[in-house]
Enzyme design. Structure first.
Site, PDB file in Angstrom:
ATOM      1  N   ASP A 520       0.839  -1.206   0.000  1.00 16.81           N
ATOM      2  CA  ASP A 520       0.000   0.000   0.000  1.00 16.81           C
ATOM      3  C   ASP A 520       0.878   1.263   0.000  1.00 16.81           C
ATOM      4  O   ASP A 520       2.092   1.208   0.264  1.00 16.81           O
ATOM      5  CB  ASP A 520      -0.871  -0.037   1.269  1.00 16.81           C
ATOM      6  N   ASP A 582     -10.765   1.938  -3.153  1.00 19.99           N
ATOM      7  CA  ASP A 582     -11.343   1.656  -1.838  1.00 19.99           C
ATOM      8  C   ASP A 582     -12.860   1.689  -1.908  1.00 19.99           C
ATOM      9  O   ASP A 582     -13.540   1.269  -0.968  1.00 19.99           O
ATOM     10  CB  ASP A 582     -10.857   2.681  -0.811  1.00 19.99           C
TER      11      ASP A 582
END
Ligand code: DGJ
Length: 760
Positions: A520, A582
């Site tokens: 990430d 997301d």
């Protein structure tokens, strides 16, 4: 790689003709010519003309009598383009010509491709010196780039030199034999006095006068890749990233199309930058109405100093030409990126279904919370469990996003038995066979795999790493650090930071049974002491990823950056897949995923089914619809608490998982056809395997209330003379492609997955 032809010498023109240009399948060099006298005045001979012939396309560059490079043609295949009716140098100087590598300072008053300062001047005069042709494609030093065997790609290198400054440039063109693709990059070498590269585009190309539209994407967190199509007008139009990374705001891609171009008809010229840092893209319509398209490093983040004789290489830009609409362009990118860019073995393998705990637990996790989720998932038939953020930190446990980032030691309170023990408990779980699984799986041979989340380029100020190495973060003198999501960015341009990241990730991967890594990256760069720190960082990151993916080639690596904020070809070179967004709301995912498919193969998309109401949009959609949308991507999974499933959902899931595994080979290996306009409320997508078999995904976002009817879905990519089993009946390929197929179901958010089996 073998050298197959060249033309060198003090006088490039003479040398090229002396070298007896030979015919190479993908690259043809036409000898210099002397134009016919104009108004009785003798003309000077031009230099050679380079014909690059990728599949179904031509790219033509001519060396002018002055040793400059004219851009003659990029588009449909043509055998010749001796004269360019609207190009060519004339008495008005470079302002009125279509140039291949435009400089600044000699009267071309448009955006230059490069600017170099040296010895107190910003003027350069690069002129043609010679060329080399090699079969295959040499790698770009320190940068990801497309690759290919000798029979797949040939490379032309054109050499230029500024004799006054001793500065040299090599323009490289990769010509793909089976795809309508030319790649470009530039290497600059300083003379004896050194130089500073202030600006260097990977692409600069002057399109002929015409009506163009620009196609690209914009977005932000949770709304990435929204498609824009706008008229190209006089003046400059463009977009950029200044985030230090590619960012969610724009992807490093655009296409030029004609106003009449559709998904399946007309011309499209696509450009995609193989890079992960700040970039700039623009189209400028200026003198004579030519459209100059450029794409490359953002000059605001460059200013790269070169010592005497040192070189600087630009990232590569991929140029695709399609005469079969935007869809043809996308499929060329997809094939190129699957076959000639993404170097992981996983690129060509179906992906395990997985469950990720992020939306199930957020930071509230421990071995006691996670193991039951993994157990339930294995009992449903899910093949991999992925543990997200929150598992690490000793002195500053990562229990929220304020602390612990950078301290990659498992939290002993959350994992009292150790990470390896927890990983082993997960990998000891037997995955329940799915309906239709073969006997081996039924015999229980499949064990669950374990994956883990990391964010190694970042640090919380409240961490042991920062306490020990405050100087490792991006910073500028005494200026205060700018935090975002309570974190700072490590300066990956520093060799010691690179070594630290390689060491810490290697130790983690060697410590436990880990098959997958979600890498990430949750903020942009800040306090760049020098503009070029951003590019130095990206080169450092590439070196780190090269070392890690070489050392751990079997790991399935997934990129992530607050969702899709770093979905770019540079990272795709190292990692075969990337988390798309997301936002897991299936309604929103349709447009995000389709926008991404302009350039990126769906096989690279990480797509998960989450709980309803959706955590970001609060929308409720049926489980089947959510699952069908997630199946459009190569890595299918769940992002929810499997212990909290309703009885109904738990009953449906084994069949859904079985379907996801059945369609996965089509997504990984198939050609994707978008069958509906971008704004359609009935989007449809078809994946066609090389065998001719296909699978159709049809969605109904909004119920088509009477009297409206959705348009029939007209399939593409089928053999019109063949018969297909489709929805329980046999249809001709011609009927499915022309008359099409109608379906409708009562209610919003409906979907169908239909296999299209070629009758053999
Ligand atoms: C952002 C990612 O996109 C999410 O999926 C999740 O991994 C969080 N970061 C964790 O902090």
């Amino acid at each position: 790689m073998t050298q197959v032809a060249n033309g060198h010498g003090a006088n490039g023109h003479a040398a090229a003709s002396a070298a007896k240009p030979r015919r190479v399948e993908a690259i043809r060099v036409e000898p210099p010519t002397t134009p016919a006298p104009v108004d009785g005045e003798e003309q000077r001979p031009t230099g050679p003309t380079f014909h690059l012939n990728p599949a179904n396309a031509s790219y033509i560059i001519r060396v002018t009598a002055d040793g400059d490079l004219d851009h003659v043609h990029w588009g449909a295949r043509t055998r010749n383009a001796h004269t360019s009716p609207d190009g060519g140098r004339d008495s008005w100087g470079p302002v009125r010509t279509r140039r291949e590598f435009p400089d600044a300072g000699h009267g071309d008053f448009r955006q230059p491709a490069y600017r170099i300062s040296h010895a107190g001047t910003a003027i350069t005069d690069l002129r043609y010196k010679g060329y080399d042709i090699v079969s295959g494609k040499p790698p770009l030093s320190g940068l990801p780039a497309t690759f290919g065997a000798d029979d797949a790609v040939s490379t032309l290198e054109i050499h230029l030199e500024d004799e006054l400054a001793g500065i040299k440039a090599t323009l490289s063109y990769g010509v793909f034999h089976h795809l309508p693709v030319v790649t470009r990059s530039v290497r600059l070498t300083a003379g004896a006095e050194g130089a500073v590269v202030d600006e260097l585009a990977s692409l600069s190309i002057d399109f002929p006068v015409g009506d163009y539209e620009m196609l690209y994407t914009y977005g932000q967190w949770a709304r990435e890749n929204q498609v824009v199509r706008r008229k190209v007008d006089h003046g400059i139009q463009g977009f950029q990233s200044l985030a230090g990374y590619t960012s969610a705001a724009h992807n490093p891609f655009f296409a030029l199309v004609n106003p009449t171009t559709t998904e399946s008809l007309g011309q499209a010229w696509g450009f995609s930058l193989v890079y992960t840092g700040s970039f700039a893209a623009q189209v400028e319509v200026a003198a004579k109405g030519y459209a100059r398209a450029s794409l490359g490093l953002n000059p605001a983040h460059l200013s790269w100093a070169l010592g005497p004789g040192e070189s600087f290489t630009s990232p590569e830009v991929v140029c695709v030409y399609s005469g079969s609409g935007v869809g043809g362009m996308s499929r060329a990118f997809h094939n190129l990126y699957r076959q000639h860019l993404s170097r992981s073995d996983w690129t060509h393998r179906t992906r395990p279904t997985l469950i990720n705990n992020w939306e199930a637990t957020y930071f509230d996790l421990s071995q006691d919370v996670l193991l039951p989720i993994a157990e339930r998932a294995a009992g449903l038939g899910i093949k991999m469990f992925v543990m997200d953020d929150g598992w690490f930190g000793v002195k500053h446990p990562r229990v929220n996003d304020h602390q612990g980032l950078g301290d990659w030691t498992p939290n002993p309170l959350r994992f009292p038995d150790g990470l390896d023990t927890f990983a082993n408990r997960v990998t000891d779980l037997k995955v329940k066979p799915l309906p239709g699984d073969n006997d081996t799986a039924v015999a229980g041979a499949t064990h669950m795999q374990f994956g883990i989340w990391v964010e190694p380029e970042m640090v919380n100020p409240k961490s042991e790493l920062y306490e020990n190495h405050p100087d490792w973060v991006l910073h500028s003198g005494k200026y205060p650090h700018t935090t975002a999501r309570n974190q700072l960015v490590l300066n990956v341009g520093l060799p010691e930071v690179q070594d630290y990241i390689v060491d810490v990730v290697s130790k983690l991967l060697s410590s436990s049974n880990i098959s997958y890594v979600k890498w990430d990256n949750n903020r942009g760069m800040h306090e760049l002491q020098h503009p070029s720190d951003s590019h130095r960082y990206i080169l450092g990151l590439y070196s780190v990823l090269d070392r890690l993916t070489t050392a751990f080639p079997d790991v399935l690596w997934e990129g992530c950056a607050s969702g899709g904020a770093r979905f770019d070809p540079g990272l795709l070179y190292y990692w075969p897949q990337h988390w798309v967004s997301d936002n897991t709301d299936a309604r929103d995912r349709v447009s995000i995923q389709l926008g991404l498919s302009l350039v990126y193969p769906p096989s690279t998309f990480g797509c998960h089914v989450s709980a309803v109401p959706n955590h970001i949009t609060d929308r409720k959609t049926p489980l089947e619809f959510r699952a069908h949308v997630a199946m459009l991507g190569g890595s299918f999974g769940l992002e929810l608490d499997a212990t909290k499933l309703s009885d109904d959902d738990a009953k449906q899931l084994p069949a859904i998982l079985a379907l996801s595994e059945k369609v996965n080979p089509y997504i990984i290996h198939g050609d994707m056809y978008r069958l509906s306009p971008w704004e359609s409320t009935s989007p449809a997508v078809l994946y066609v395997l090389p065998s001719g078999d296909a699978v159709l995904f049809a969605f109904q976002l909004k119920d088509a209330h009477f009297p409206d009817q959705p348009e029939p879905i007209r399939l593409q990519g089928l053999d019109k003379d063949a018969e297909y089993e489709f929805d329980g009946e046999v249809y001709g390929g011609d009927e499915l492609s022309t008359a099409g197929w109608n379906w409708w179901k009562e209610g919003d958010y409906q979907s169908r997955v239909v296999f299209v089996n070629k009758v053999k």
